[in-house]
Design a protein around this motif. Structure first.
Motif, PDB file in Angstrom:
ATOM      1  N   ILE A 162      -0.597  30.012   1.522  1.00 25.21           N
ATOM      2  CA  ILE A 162      -0.779  31.388   1.981  1.00 25.21           C
ATOM      3  C   ILE A 162      -2.248  31.589   2.309  1.00 25.21           C
ATOM      4  O   ILE A 162      -3.135  31.129   1.584  1.00 25.21           O
ATOM      5  CB  ILE A 162      -0.307  32.404   0.912  1.00 25.21           C
ATOM      6  N   LYS A 163      -2.496  32.252   3.438  1.00 24.36           N
ATOM      7  CA  LYS A 163      -3.858  32.589   3.851  1.00 24.36           C
ATOM      8  C   LYS A 163      -3.886  34.055   4.244  1.00 24.36           C
ATOM      9  O   LYS A 163      -3.018  34.516   4.993  1.00 24.36           O
ATOM     10  CB  LYS A 163      -4.303  31.713   5.019  1.00 24.36           C
ATOM     11  N   VAL A 164      -4.874  34.773   3.742  1.00 21.83           N
ATOM     12  CA  VAL A 164      -5.017  36.201   4.034  1.00 21.83           C
ATOM     13  C   VAL A 164      -6.442  36.465   4.489  1.00 21.83           C
ATOM     14  O   VAL A 164      -7.405  36.024   3.855  1.00 21.83           O
ATOM     15  CB  VAL A 164      -4.700  37.058   2.787  1.00 21.83           C
ATOM     16  N   ASN A 165      -6.568  37.168   5.610  1.00 19.50           N
ATOM     17  CA  ASN A 165      -7.875  37.571   6.121  1.00 19.50           C
ATOM     18  C   ASN A 165      -7.787  39.012   6.578  1.00 19.50           C
ATOM     19  O   ASN A 165      -6.765  39.440   7.122  1.00 19.50           O
ATOM     20  CB  ASN A 165      -8.307  36.694   7.298  1.00 19.50           C
ATOM     21  N   GLY A 166      -8.847  39.749   6.368  1.00 16.85           N
ATOM     22  CA  GLY A 166      -8.826  41.126   6.836  1.00 16.85           C
ATOM     23  C   GLY A 166      -9.936  41.936   6.207  1.00 16.85           C
ATOM     24  O   GLY A 166     -10.994  41.399   5.840  1.00 16.85           O
ATOM     25  N   ASN A 167      -9.661  43.231   6.087  1.00 14.06           N
ATOM     26  CA  ASN A 167     -10.666  44.145   5.563  1.00 14.06           C
ATOM     27  C   ASN A 167     -10.014  45.180   4.661  1.00 14.06           C
ATOM     28  O   ASN A 167      -8.801  45.383   4.704  1.00 14.06           O
ATOM     29  CB  ASN A 167     -11.400  44.853   6.709  1.00 14.06           C
ATOM     30  N   ALA A 168     -10.843  45.823   3.846  1.00 14.50           N
ATOM     31  CA  ALA A 168     -10.356  46.844   2.923  1.00 14.50           C
ATOM     32  C   ALA A 168     -11.382  47.956   2.800  1.00 14.50           C
ATOM     33  O   ALA A 168     -12.553  47.788   3.150  1.00 14.50           O
ATOM     34  CB  ALA A 168     -10.070  46.235   1.554  1.00 14.50           C
ATOM     35  N   ASP A 169     -10.917  49.085   2.310  1.00 16.58           N
ATOM     36  CA  ASP A 169     -11.808  50.179   1.910  1.00 16.58           C
ATOM     37  C   ASP A 169     -11.509  50.461   0.444  1.00 16.58           C
ATOM     38  O   ASP A 169     -10.544  51.140   0.102  1.00 16.58           O
ATOM     39  CB  ASP A 169     -11.565  51.419   2.763  1.00 16.58           C
ATOM     40  N   PHE A 170     -12.327  49.904  -0.441  1.00 17.90           N
ATOM     41  CA  PHE A 170     -12.083  50.009  -1.877  1.00 17.90           C
ATOM     42  C   PHE A 170     -12.452  51.394  -2.426  1.00 17.90           C
ATOM     43  O   PHE A 170     -12.112  51.700  -3.573  1.00 17.90           O
ATOM     44  CB  PHE A 170     -12.862  48.932  -2.623  1.00 17.90           C
ATOM     45  N   LEU A 171     -13.117  52.210  -1.633  1.00 17.61           N
ATOM     46  CA  LEU A 171     -13.491  53.541  -2.082  1.00 17.61           C
ATOM     47  C   LEU A 171     -12.583  54.624  -1.521  1.00 17.61           C
ATOM     48  O   LEU A 171     -12.803  55.813  -1.751  1.00 17.61           O
ATOM     49  CB  LEU A 171     -14.939  53.840  -1.680  1.00 17.61           C
ATOM     50  N   ALA A 172     -11.547  54.226  -0.777  1.00 15.26           N
ATOM     51  CA  ALA A 172     -10.640  55.205  -0.176  1.00 15.26           C
ATOM     52  C   ALA A 172      -9.877  55.972  -1.251  1.00 15.26           C
ATOM     53  O   ALA A 172      -9.594  55.458  -2.336  1.00 15.26           O
ATOM     54  CB  ALA A 172      -9.659  54.497   0.757  1.00 15.26           C
ATOM     55  N   GLU A 173      -9.537  57.197  -0.957  1.00 12.69           N
ATOM     56  CA  GLU A 173      -8.753  58.050  -1.847  1.00 12.69           C
ATOM     57  C   GLU A 173      -7.401  58.351  -1.207  1.00 12.69           C
ATOM     58  O   GLU A 173      -7.317  58.508   0.008  1.00 12.69           O
ATOM     59  CB  GLU A 173      -9.490  59.367  -2.119  1.00 12.69           C
ATOM     60  N   PRO A 174      -6.310  58.389  -1.962  1.00 15.39           N
ATOM     61  CA  PRO A 174      -6.242  58.284  -3.428  1.00 15.39           C
ATOM     62  C   PRO A 174      -6.126  56.857  -3.938  1.00 15.39           C
ATOM     63  O   PRO A 174      -6.011  56.627  -5.131  1.00 15.39           O
ATOM     64  CB  PRO A 174      -4.963  59.065  -3.743  1.00 15.39           C
ATOM     65  N   HIS A 175      -6.138  55.851  -3.030  1.00 18.82           N
ATOM     66  CA  HIS A 175      -6.012  54.462  -3.456  1.00 18.82           C
ATOM     67  C   HIS A 175      -6.724  53.572  -2.452  1.00 18.82           C
ATOM     68  O   HIS A 175      -7.127  54.011  -1.362  1.00 18.82           O
ATOM     69  CB  HIS A 175      -4.538  54.061  -3.605  1.00 18.82           C
ATOM     70  N   VAL A 176      -6.881  52.330  -2.812  1.00 19.30           N
ATOM     71  CA  VAL A 176      -7.498  51.340  -1.927  1.00 19.30           C
ATOM     72  C   VAL A 176      -6.723  51.257  -0.616  1.00 19.30           C
ATOM     73  O   VAL A 176      -5.492  51.306  -0.600  1.00 19.30           O
ATOM     74  CB  VAL A 176      -7.514  49.959  -2.611  1.00 19.30           C
ATOM     75  N   ALA A 177      -7.456  51.147   0.509  1.00 20.43           N
ATOM     76  CA  ALA A 177      -6.830  50.978   1.820  1.00 20.43           C
ATOM     77  C   ALA A 177      -7.021  49.536   2.275  1.00 20.43           C
ATOM     78  O   ALA A 177      -8.107  48.956   2.108  1.00 20.43           O
ATOM     79  CB  ALA A 177      -7.442  51.941   2.828  1.00 20.43           C
ATOM     80  N   LEU A 178      -5.964  48.939   2.859  1.00 17.50           N
ATOM     81  CA  LEU A 178      -5.984  47.539   3.253  1.00 17.50           C
ATOM     82  C   LEU A 178      -5.559  47.373   4.702  1.00 17.50           C
ATOM     83  O   LEU A 178      -4.679  48.083   5.179  1.00 17.50           O
ATOM     84  CB  LEU A 178      -5.036  46.717   2.363  1.00 17.50           C
ATOM     85  N   ASP A 179      -6.173  46.432   5.383  1.00 20.62           N
ATOM     86  CA  ASP A 179      -5.785  46.052   6.744  1.00 20.62           C
ATOM     87  C   ASP A 179      -5.918  44.536   6.824  1.00 20.62           C
ATOM     88  O   ASP A 179      -7.001  44.008   7.072  1.00 20.62           O
ATOM     89  CB  ASP A 179      -6.678  46.742   7.770  1.00 20.62           C
ATOM     90  N   LEU A 180      -4.805  43.837   6.593  1.00 15.41           N
ATOM     91  CA  LEU A 180      -4.835  42.395   6.379  1.00 15.41           C
ATOM     92  C   LEU A 180      -3.901  41.661   7.328  1.00 15.41           C
ATOM     93  O   LEU A 180      -2.857  42.176   7.719  1.00 15.41           O
ATOM     94  CB  LEU A 180      -4.437  42.060   4.938  1.00 15.41           C
ATOM     95  N   ALA A 181      -4.272  40.422   7.662  1.00 13.46           N
ATOM     96  CA  ALA A 181      -3.405  39.504   8.382  1.00 13.46           C
ATOM     97  C   ALA A 181      -3.064  38.353   7.433  1.00 13.46           C
ATOM     98  O   ALA A 181      -3.926  37.886   6.675  1.00 13.46           O
ATOM     99  CB  ALA A 181      -4.101  38.970   9.634  1.00 13.46           C
ATOM    100  N   ALA A 182      -1.821  37.917   7.456  1.00 14.09           N
ATOM    101  CA  ALA A 182      -1.373  36.887   6.511  1.00 14.09           C
ATOM    102  C   ALA A 182      -0.593  35.797   7.224  1.00 14.09           C
ATOM    103  O   ALA A 182       0.141  36.059   8.182  1.00 14.09           O
ATOM    104  CB  ALA A 182      -0.509  37.500   5.412  1.00 14.09           C
ATOM    105  N   GLN A 183      -0.755  34.580   6.731  1.00 17.19           N
ATOM    106  CA  GLN A 183       0.000  33.428   7.209  1.00 17.19           C
ATOM    107  C   GLN A 183       0.657  32.743   6.023  1.00 17.19           C
ATOM    108  O   GLN A 183      -0.011  32.396   5.041  1.00 17.19           O
ATOM    109  CB  GLN A 183      -0.900  32.437   7.937  1.00 17.19           C
ATOM    110  N   LEU A 184       1.970  32.579   6.109  1.00 17.40           N
ATOM    111  CA  LEU A 184       2.731  31.856   5.089  1.00 17.40           C
ATOM    112  C   LEU A 184       3.282  30.589   5.721  1.00 17.40           C
ATOM    113  O   LEU A 184       3.793  30.621   6.850  1.00 17.40           O
ATOM    114  CB  LEU A 184       3.884  32.707   4.567  1.00 17.40           C
ATOM    115  N   ASP A 185       3.215  29.486   4.998  1.00 25.66           N
ATOM    116  CA  ASP A 185       3.699  28.227   5.551  1.00 25.66           C
ATOM    117  C   ASP A 185       4.441  27.428   4.485  1.00 25.66           C
ATOM    118  O   ASP A 185       3.909  27.183   3.391  1.00 25.66           O
ATOM    119  CB  ASP A 185       2.524  27.403   6.095  1.00 25.66           C
TER     120      ASP A 185
END
Length: 235
Positions: A162-185
């Motif tokens: 599994i490989k995951v690349n992307g970005n996050a906003d750890f200070l977002a409210e009310p919870h962490v925000a994620l924008d990720l791309a993933a590859q499963l093989d």
């Protein structure tokens, strides 16, 4: 500081010249089901994040090496019925007690994660897990974006990846925000038998490969599968 969990630390070293801290042989137990421990952390290092200091921000760099995390159905069920939500269990306060600076870089190297369900089934197992999250305190980017780069990779069920690349906003409210791309093989499906049975599904064998993206914000969750392949499927 923790609710429902306890921590034992084997050894601690503080280095005043570099303002760094090393914890060794830390073990985390769930109070209701202490055996086996939820996590074993041979090495945790906390120090000033010198790169952020160049931008005038005094924040921390946390690095964990060779951790082992084990969760079974009993511990999972205890967590599910606990009236205290995970965000109120005091984990952030506990980390803050270890090292006073807020974390801006968090890295895990060579992690080992195991989940054991009921019955004579293989455990869900991820090995060689590496994860790096940067700019957690958003010290270099404007608000309203996903300012924190996130990268992760690991071996799933001995031969899949599994490989995951992307970005996050750890200070977002009310919870962490994620924008990720993933590859499963080559993810072996027979490991999911205990979970599939709960939904009246039967999976005997096969492997899954997929490529997609995942976005999780306060507006909602969006999953996009660009490519999905099943090989040698027996259901």
């Amino acid at each position: 500081r923790l609710k429902g969990y306890s921590v034992r630390i084997g050894h601690l070293d503080f280095h005043p010249i570099g303002l760094s801290l090393d914890l060794e042989q830390a073990v985390i137990h769930q109070t209701a089901h202490p055996d086996p421990p939820v996590a074993e952390i041979p090495s945790l290092s906390a120090s000033v994040h010198w790169k952020a200091l160049l931008f005038g921000h005094l924040v921390a760099d946390f690095e964990i090496n060779d951790p082992k995390v084990h969760f079974d159905l009993r511990q999972f069920a205890q967590e599910a019925k606990d009236e205290v939500p995970m965000k109120d269990k005091g984990w952030q306060d506990a980390v803050q007690a270890i090292y006073p600076l807020k974390i801006n870089r968090f890295a895990i190297y060579n992690g080992d994660l195991t989940y054991v369900d009921k019955g004579p089934f293989k455990p869900l197992h991820i090995t060689k897990l590496n994860l790096v999250a940067e700019n957690i305190r958003n010290v270099q980017s404007a608000e309203g974006t996903f300012p924190s780069p996130v990268q992760a990779d690991g071996v799933v069920f001995d031969r899949g990846t599994i490989k995951v690349n992307g970005n996050a906003d750890f200070l977002a409210e009310p919870h962490v925000a994620l924008d990720l791309a993933a590859q499963l093989d080559q993810i072996a499906l027979d490991y999911f038998k205990p979970i599939a049975e709960r939904y009246k599904l039967a999976v005997q064998q096969g492997v899954l490969s997929a490529d997609g993206s995942f976005q999780y914000t306060r507006e909602g969750t969006r999953i996009e599968v660009k490519q999905l392949r099943l090989d040698n499927l027996v259901a």
